[in-house]
Write an enzyme that holds these catalytic residues in place. Structure first.
Site, short mmCIF file in Angstrom:
data_model
loop_
_atom_site.label_atom_id
_atom_site.label_comp_id
_atom_site.label_asym_id
_atom_site.label_seq_id
_atom_site.Cartn_x
_atom_site.Cartn_y
_atom_site.Cartn_z
N THR A 239 1.61 1.34 19.36
CA THR A 239 0.80 2.30 18.60
C THR A 239 1.19 3.73 18.96
O THR A 239 1.44 4.56 18.08
CB THR A 239 -0.69 2.07 18.89
OG1 THR A 239 -1.02 0.71 18.58
CG2 THR A 239 -1.55 3.00 18.05
N TYR B 173 -3.13 -4.78 6.97
CA TYR B 173 -3.59 -4.31 5.66
C TYR B 173 -4.40 -5.40 4.96
O TYR B 173 -5.60 -5.28 4.79
CB TYR B 173 -2.42 -3.85 4.79
CG TYR B 173 -2.88 -3.32 3.44
CD1 TYR B 173 -3.57 -2.11 3.35
CD2 TYR B 173 -2.67 -4.04 2.28
CE1 TYR B 173 -4.04 -1.63 2.13
CE2 TYR B 173 -3.12 -3.57 1.05
CZ TYR B 173 -3.81 -2.36 0.98
OH TYR B 173 -4.25 -1.89 -0.22
N TYR C 144 -0.51 -8.90 20.28
CA TYR C 144 -1.11 -7.57 20.45
C TYR C 144 -2.38 -7.56 19.63
O TYR C 144 -2.35 -7.57 18.40
CB TYR C 144 -0.10 -6.52 19.95
CG TYR C 144 -0.50 -5.06 20.11
CD1 TYR C 144 -1.72 -4.67 20.63
CD2 TYR C 144 0.39 -4.06 19.72
CE1 TYR C 144 -2.06 -3.33 20.76
CE2 TYR C 144 0.07 -2.71 19.85
CZ TYR C 144 -1.16 -2.36 20.36
OH TYR C 144 -1.48 -1.02 20.48
N LYS D 159 -1.57 -8.36 24.83
CA LYS D 159 -2.12 -7.04 25.10
C LYS D 159 -3.45 -7.00 24.36
O LYS D 159 -3.49 -6.98 23.13
CB LYS D 159 -1.20 -5.92 24.60
CG LYS D 159 -1.83 -4.54 24.77
CD LYS D 159 -1.02 -3.42 24.15
CE LYS D 159 -1.79 -2.10 24.35
NZ LYS D 159 -1.14 -0.96 23.71
#
Length: 302
Positions: A49, A112, A138, A167
């Site tokens: 990110t 999305y 993630y 994560k």
């Protein structure tokens, strides 16, 4: 890195440093990599990110991955973020990561379309069946809108042993605890790393493996210090550092997305870098820079 090697410790999600024209600044990014390795981190995660992957083209992402692996030269494990809204693109980027020599890939879920759990499972299954690198999941439901539940993660790991960790970027100890009990309890090789700085101490105390958090870019001494102190059973020092680290999440509330905040913090702490961020992210305002400075001072970082 083979599938039996545990991913653990402090693995900063490396900020991608750009020129003022929005191109990869190899010199400055290289200096950042050297700084992090000298700070005794346990690995490096590129194109997360904070690495601004979501604003890059496939060509740009491949450029960063190639540069990262070439520059690190095996000094620490390199993980490459290959998540996308497209399963096909994830596989393409993951196979490229393997080709250039990455040690593993980190795959955030599509962000999305909301997917049924069946379709989400098929997404990860297709990736796992086509990519034989170690895969870290993630989980960042705050951005993707969809949680990777412990039961869902367990189902994946049961079928694909090279899904080796997660994560978990959630602001709740309960989710991390359940991952450790349900998934790691059955598959001890599976690594659970928190994504928010201030959950590191808690994650370690529950039997987790470490952290992948943004503060590693500008204050690795805090997370590295906590991890080493915990491993040495110096709980007093770990708690002291944890109390300083507790100020850091206040930074992430200063702006959205917070990639600009991280780069300004790096600059305030002496990194000679451009703080350019890819649009639609924008530069941090002067007022917010002053607020950031105050937070860093409270954390005894300035």
């Amino acid at each position: 890195m083979n599938n039996a090697v545990r991913i653990k410790g402090v693995i900063p999600p490396v900020s991608t440093v750009f020129t003022n024209e929005g191109k990869l600044d190899q010199k400055s990014t290289g200096k950042l990599i050297d700084f992090l390795i000298e700070s005794q981190v346990d690995g490096l995660f590129f194109l997360g990110t904070g690495g601004e992957f979501s604003q890059m083209s496939v060509v740009e992402r491949k450029e960063v991955a190639q540069f990262a692996v070439d520059y690190v030269k095996g000094r620490v494990p390199v993980l490459i973020g290959t998540g996308s809204t497209s399963t096909k693109e994830v596989i393409e980027l993951s196979l490229h990561s393997k080709k250039v020599g990455a040690d593993g890939v980190v795959v955030i879920n599509p962000y999305y379309w909301p997917l049924s759990e069946e379709h989400l499972y098929q997404h990860y299954a297709e990736i796992a069946e086509n990519v034989d690198l170690p895969i870290l999941l993630y989980n960042f439901p705050g951005l993707t809108g969809q949680d990777l539940s412990p039961d869902f993660v367990l189902k994946l790991v049961d079928h694909y042993p090279h899904v080796v960790g997660i994560k978990d970027t959630v602001d709740t100890a309960g989710h991390i605890r359940e991952l450790i009990i349900k998934v790691k309890g059955k598959h001890p090789h599976f690594s659970v790393l928190c994504g928010f700085d201030d959950h590191l101490f808690n994650t370690l105390s529950l039997g987790g493996d470490g952290v992948i958090s943004a503060s590693g870019n500008f204050a690795p001494e805090l997370t590295v210090g906590i991890y080493h102190a915990f491993q040495s059973n110096d709980i007093k020092l770990a708690v002291k550092l944890h109390q300083r680290l507790a100020y850091i999440p206040l930074m992430y509330k200063l702006d959205s997305p917070f990639v600009n905040v991280i780069k300004e913090a790096m600059k305030m702490r002496g990194h000679d870098i451009s703080t350019y961020v890819l649009p639609p992210a924008r530069p941090l305002s002067e007022q917010k820079k002053q607020e950031l400075k105050s937070i860093l001072e409270n954390a005894e970082l300035l």
